[in-house]
Design a protein around this motif. Structure first.
Motif, PDB file in Angstrom:
ATOM      1  N   ASP A   9      -1.047   2.622   2.825  1.00 33.44           N
ATOM      2  CA  ASP A   9      -2.406   2.980   1.587  1.00 33.44           C
ATOM      3  C   ASP A   9      -2.119   4.194   2.062  1.00 33.44           C
ATOM      4  O   ASP A   9      -2.948   4.840   0.516  1.00 33.44           O
ATOM      5  CB  ASP A   9      -3.341   1.979   2.555  1.00 33.44           C
ATOM      6  CG  ASP A   9      -3.194   1.034   2.488  1.00 33.44           C
ATOM      7  OD1 ASP A   9      -2.510  -0.251   1.680  1.00 33.44           O
ATOM      8  OD2 ASP A   9      -4.065  -0.203   3.265  1.00 33.44           O
ATOM      9  N   GLU A  13      -2.575   6.047  -1.881  1.00 34.64           N
ATOM     10  CA  GLU A  13      -3.376   6.716  -1.752  1.00 34.64           C
ATOM     11  C   GLU A  13      -3.553   8.537  -2.897  1.00 34.64           C
ATOM     12  O   GLU A  13      -3.511   9.463  -3.420  1.00 34.64           O
ATOM     13  CB  GLU A  13      -4.485   7.099  -0.893  1.00 34.64           C
ATOM     14  CG  GLU A  13      -5.188   5.860  -1.354  1.00 34.64           C
ATOM     15  CD  GLU A  13      -6.237   5.181  -1.950  1.00 34.64           C
ATOM     16  OE1 GLU A  13      -6.861   6.761  -2.776  1.00 34.64           O
ATOM     17  OE2 GLU A  13      -6.192   4.606  -2.681  1.00 34.64           O
ATOM     18  N   THR A  44     -11.286   3.950  -4.937  1.00 35.05           N
ATOM     19  CA  THR A  44     -11.417   2.770  -3.962  1.00 35.05           C
ATOM     20  C   THR A  44     -10.639   1.534  -4.984  1.00 35.05           C
ATOM     21  O   THR A  44     -11.038   1.867  -5.652  1.00 35.05           O
ATOM     22  CB  THR A  44     -12.233   2.428  -3.175  1.00 35.05           C
ATOM     23  OG1 THR A  44     -12.919   1.984  -3.854  1.00 35.05           O
ATOM     24  CG2 THR A  44     -12.949   3.897  -2.929  1.00 35.05           C
ATOM     25  N   TRP A  46      -7.390   1.119  -5.498  1.00 28.46           N
ATOM     26  CA  TRP A  46      -6.414   1.979  -6.389  1.00 28.46           C
ATOM     27  C   TRP A  46      -7.089   1.357  -8.039  1.00 28.46           C
ATOM     28  O   TRP A  46      -5.873   1.002  -8.420  1.00 28.46           O
ATOM     29  CB  TRP A  46      -5.847   1.092  -6.762  1.00 28.46           C
ATOM     30  CG  TRP A  46      -4.494   1.524  -4.960  1.00 28.46           C
ATOM     31  CD1 TRP A  46      -4.906   2.056  -3.667  1.00 28.46           C
ATOM     32  CD2 TRP A  46      -3.343   0.657  -4.245  1.00 28.46           C
ATOM     33  NE1 TRP A  46      -4.405   1.873  -2.998  1.00 28.46           N
ATOM     34  CE2 TRP A  46      -3.287   1.645  -2.606  1.00 28.46           C
ATOM     35  CE3 TRP A  46      -2.407  -0.023  -4.333  1.00 28.46           C
ATOM     36  CZ2 TRP A  46      -2.742   0.648  -2.215  1.00 28.46           C
ATOM     37  CZ3 TRP A  46      -1.722  -1.088  -4.201  1.00 28.46           C
ATOM     38  CH2 TRP A  46      -1.549  -0.396  -2.852  1.00 28.46           C
TER      39      TRP A  46
END
Length: 135
Positions: A9, A13, A44, A46
């Motif tokens: 993650d 990001e 948030t 994606w």
């Protein structure tokens, strides 16, 4: 969430924040594929946001069929460093200009693309377009 999931993650990001262009794939009413590059900002989960004219071919396709695919890749010439993300999901229009959600996304977008706010002609042109959201 495992440490591997957390690392993935974080890496994703960072990748989304670093890259600037996504290739958006849509299909027209006859099933013909279409690809367009869009400059996106993300938040948030994606979720990607971009500015586009509702008259653009990809916007017309999305109005009829909100399903789309997106590819984001790092521009690299070294084979070992080539990587990217491929996603599929749905696109919708963000609420009309002037509402708090619109302002939040405008701020997100213009913090990544500061030149939009710094050049009056670009700001004016962008304000005439619509925000699209991919999730």
């Amino acid at each position: 969430m495992s440490p591997d999931d957390f690392a993935f993650d974080q890496e994703t990001e960072l990748f989304l924040a670093t890259c600037r262009t996504a290739s958006l794939a849509t299909v027209d009413a006859q099933g013909q594929p279409h690809a367009a590059n869009v400059q996106y900002a993300h938040d948030t989960g994606w979720t990607l946001h971009w500015v586009s004219s509702p008259a653009a071919a990809h916007s017309q396709h999305l109005a009829a069929n909100p399903r789309a695919a997106v590819t984001i890749y790092a521009h690299q010439d070294v084979p070992e460093l080539i990587h990217g993300i491929q996603l599929h999901g749905e696109v919708d229009l963000v609420i009309e200009q002037g509402q708090s959600e619109w302002h939040r996304i405008w701020d997100l977008y213009t913090s990544k693309y500061e030149f939009v706010n710094s050049l009056p002609q670009l700001r004016e042109a962008a304000l005439k377009q619509k925000f699209y959201r991919y999730r």
